[in-house]
Design a protein around this motif. Structure first.
Motif, PDB file in Angstrom:
ATOM      1  N   THR A  14       0.828  -1.198   0.000  1.00  0.00           N
ATOM      2  CA  THR A  14       0.000   0.000   0.000  1.00  0.00           C
ATOM      3  C   THR A  14       0.861   1.245   0.000  1.00  0.00           C
ATOM      4  N   ALA A  15       2.003   1.202   0.693  1.00  0.00           N
ATOM      5  CA  ALA A  15       2.867   2.380   0.778  1.00  0.00           C
ATOM      6  C   ALA A  15       3.378   2.790  -0.594  1.00  0.00           C
ATOM      7  N   LEU A  16       3.773   1.822  -1.417  1.00  0.00           N
ATOM      8  CA  LEU A  16       4.275   2.159  -2.749  1.00  0.00           C
ATOM      9  C   LEU A  16       3.158   2.714  -3.627  1.00  0.00           C
ATOM     10  N   ASP A  17       1.982   2.095  -3.581  1.00  0.00           N
ATOM     11  CA  ASP A  17       0.851   2.614  -4.358  1.00  0.00           C
ATOM     12  C   ASP A  17       0.475   4.014  -3.885  1.00  0.00           C
ATOM     13  N   SER A 278       5.786  -5.748   7.515  1.00  0.00           N
ATOM     14  CA  SER A 278       5.426  -4.446   8.086  1.00  0.00           C
ATOM     15  C   SER A 278       6.433  -3.976   9.119  1.00  0.00           C
ATOM     16  N   GLY A 279       7.624  -4.512   9.098  1.00  0.00           N
ATOM     17  CA  GLY A 279       8.642  -4.065  10.034  1.00  0.00           C
ATOM     18  C   GLY A 279       8.566  -4.830  11.341  1.00  0.00           C
ATOM     19  N   SER A 280       9.046  -4.204  12.403  1.00  0.00           N
ATOM     20  CA  SER A 280       9.007  -4.838  13.712  1.00  0.00           C
ATOM     21  C   SER A 280       7.566  -5.131  14.100  1.00  0.00           C
ATOM     22  N   SER A 281       7.352  -6.277  14.729  1.00  0.00           N
ATOM     23  CA  SER A 281       5.988  -6.662  15.087  1.00  0.00           C
ATOM     24  C   SER A 281       5.418  -5.781  16.187  1.00  0.00           C
ATOM     25  N   ASN A 282       6.272  -5.117  16.947  1.00  0.00           N
ATOM     26  CA  ASN A 282       5.831  -4.249  18.029  1.00  0.00           C
ATOM     27  C   ASN A 282       6.044  -2.789  17.634  1.00  0.00           C
ATOM     28  N   LYS A 283       4.978  -2.007  17.742  1.00  0.00           N
ATOM     29  CA  LYS A 283       5.119  -0.592  17.439  1.00  0.00           C
ATOM     30  C   LYS A 283       6.008   0.063  18.489  1.00  0.00           C
ATOM     31  N   SER A 284       6.840   0.988  18.038  1.00  0.00           N
ATOM     32  CA  SER A 284       7.767   1.642  18.962  1.00  0.00           C
ATOM     33  C   SER A 284       7.879   3.117  18.634  1.00  0.00           C
ATOM     34  N   TRP A 388       3.004   4.656   8.285  1.00  0.00           N
ATOM     35  CA  TRP A 388       1.598   5.057   8.298  1.00  0.00           C
ATOM     36  C   TRP A 388       0.737   3.832   8.016  1.00  0.00           C
ATOM     37  N   GLN A 389       1.150   3.025   7.052  1.00  0.00           N
ATOM     38  CA  GLN A 389       0.432   1.789   6.733  1.00  0.00           C
ATOM     39  C   GLN A 389       0.446   0.827   7.912  1.00  0.00           C
ATOM     40  N   LEU A 390       1.566   0.761   8.630  1.00  0.00           N
ATOM     41  CA  LEU A 390       1.679  -0.145   9.772  1.00  0.00           C
ATOM     42  C   LEU A 390       0.819   0.312  10.944  1.00  0.00           C
ATOM     43  N   TRP A 391       0.870   1.591  11.238  1.00  0.00           N
ATOM     44  CA  TRP A 391       0.178   2.108  12.433  1.00  0.00           C
ATOM     45  C   TRP A 391      -1.299   2.379  12.177  1.00  0.00           C
ATOM     46  N   ARG A 392      -1.631   2.773  10.943  1.00  0.00           N
ATOM     47  CA  ARG A 392      -3.033   3.086  10.632  1.00  0.00           C
ATOM     48  C   ARG A 392      -3.445   2.330   9.376  1.00  0.00           C
ATOM     49  N   PRO A 393      -3.526   1.002   9.448  1.00  0.00           N
ATOM     50  CA  PRO A 393      -3.807   0.203   8.244  1.00  0.00           C
ATOM     51  C   PRO A 393      -5.166   0.495   7.626  1.00  0.00           C
ATOM     52  N   ARG A 394      -6.091   1.040   8.389  1.00  0.00           N
ATOM     53  CA  ARG A 394      -7.426   1.332   7.852  1.00  0.00           C
ATOM     54  C   ARG A 394      -7.611   2.809   7.544  1.00  0.00           C
TER      55      ARG A 394
END
Length: 468
Positions: A14-17, A278-284, A388-394
């Protein structure tokens, strides 16, 4: 590099699109903002108000100058994703597809320029706007890709109608100078896209596992560009070579300085299926800080390069901040993110170090510093969109921009031959008188941009896309 997934869709991000979608939004918004009353940085840096006359000797960079490079970068990143889906075919098939796609884009460039309302008439009236709408329908019929549920014979019939319509249109069309069809009347932006897409794809197919060769090609191109500055040299002859009617010029390939780094990002995205996508599994907090700092590199670079009064060293603050974060806290980021940040910092620093060369950074003709700076900045923007895609996927805005970015050819054609005529025929006659002034002009530009995105996003959701 291990085998690819079943299709490019499996590794689409989604980030690339969204990155491509924001480039489309920027293109639309920049094309319809008020011509007067805005500061110079709202226009191309070499076409500053009040006259907007093109000055090839004026250095600088504005946000408008980033739109095309960001699109080229995202196009380069899509090459590995799309080409991987062709694996298993005969070795020459992807090369043939790349050349065919390039030739189709050249044909699109020729037709598109002949069908633009402002090319057909300096001041389009109702008749010209309606002809412009026909100029949208014809390439749509040729390039549209319907859902798989539509029978093949229907698709071929639709395409045949489009080809016949194109021949009739180009035969009958007349222009203000009294001329008709001319091969040298072609959209320069699409011609550059055709050249960089074809050569970028061929280069990737030949060097898909060898970044060193791709970097060597970039170095050789820089050497050629420098040599071409000497008049009456072999480098100048190569640089200035072109086909009849200007459909291809060697100088078009200068934009590979943005496309090749994009292919490297595409390789990383293909590889990312073996990691957490989506990177690290835990948001930091480190991820949030990287997203903010990465995004901050863009306005900081623009302030430095447009104003020409701010110390270039200021770019080190957000850039080294990003590099420092991924180096200091590597566990918070995947290797993909760390590499994108590293390469983005590298391209950006090379561009800034070269900035005084060729009289300062310029978009047209593009200087070497322009190529490298605009290869680095989209790396940081991509990282910001990634988190942004990782933290706010919707996120609705993220999804909206991604759906627009998934259908770029439709968006480009709709910009001039669908949105502009509909706006001129339905809304403009009454809304312009009710909303005078620069402020309302910006609102109108924003509404047209949202309208474009809504149309393209709706087509994408319905699986109706245009592809060369």
């Amino acid at each position: 590099m291990p085998p690819a997934p079943d299709s490019a869709r499996a590794i689409r991000t989604t980030a690339l699109d969204s990155l491509r979608g924001w480039a489309v939004f920027g293109m639309m918004f920049a094309g319809v903002i008020p011509w007067d009353g805005l500061p110079g940085w709202m226009y191309h840096a070499q076409e500053r108000p009040p006259t907007h006359d093109f000055n090839p000797n004026l250095p600088g960079l504005s946000w408008v100058d980033l739109v095309f490079p960001f699109f080229l970068f995202s196009m380069g990143a899509a090459i590995p994703l799309a080409s991987r889906s062709a694996e298993g075919l005969a070795w020459h098939a992807p090369y043939v597809q790349a050349v065919r796609r390039g030739l189709m884009l050249v044909a699109f460039a020729v037709f598109n320029q002949h069908a633009r309302p402002y090319i057909l008439a300096a001041s389009p009236d109702t008749k010209i706007w309606l002809i412009g709408l026909i100029g949208f329908v014809i390439p749509f019929l040729i390039f549209v890709r319907f859902p798989r549920s539509v029978p093949n014979y229907v698709q071929w019939m639709v395409r045949g109608v489009g080809y016949v319509g194109a021949v009739i249109f180009l035969t009958l069309a007349r222009y203000p100078d009294g001329s008709g069809f001319r091969l040298d009347r072609a959209d320069p932006i699409i011609l550059v896209l055709a050249a960089t897409s074809t050569f970028g794809t061929v280069l990737w197919l030949t060097t898909r596992d060898r970044w060193d060769i791709r970097l060597g090609v970039m170095a050789a191109w820089v050497a050629l560009r420098i040599g071409a500055l000497s008049p009456n040299s072999s480098g100048a002859d190569i640089w200035n070579w072109g086909t009849p009617y200007g459909l291809f010029q060697t100088s078009f390939l200068g934009y590979l300085l943005m496309t090749i780094p994009g292919t490297m990002l595409g390789d990383l995205l293909v590889k990312s299926r073996s990691e957490s996508t989506s990177g690290s599994s835990n948001k930091s907090w480190e991820q949030g800080a990287l997203a903010v700092l990465g995004l901050a590199t863009i306005p900081v670079a623009l302030v430095i390069l447009y104003s020409r009064t701010v110390s270039p060293g200021l770019i080190l603050l957000p850039t080294l901040g990003c590099v420092g974060l991924v180096t200091w806290r590597p566990a918070s980021f995947t290797s993909i993110v760390r590499q994108v940040v590293g390469w983005g910092a590298f391209w950006l620093m090379v561009g800034f170090l070269m900035e005084p060369f060729q009289g300062g950074i310029k978009k047209d003709p593009p200087t070497l510093s322009y190529g490298f700076v605009t290869a680095g900045l989209p790396c940081f923007f991509f990282v910001s969109l990634h988190y942004w895609q990782l933290w706010r996927p919707r996120s609705g805005l993220l999804r909206f921009s991604a759906l627009t970015g998934m259908n770029p050819l439709l968006a480009y054609q709709a910009l001039t031959n669908l949105i502009a005529p509909i706006w001129a025929l339905t809304i403009a006659p009454w809304i312009i008188d009710l909303t005078p002034g620069t402020g309302f002009g910006l609102v109108r530009a924003l509404l047209q941009t949202i309208f474009l995105g809504a149309v393209v996003a709706a087509c994408t959701r319905s699986k109706i896309v245009m592809r060369a």
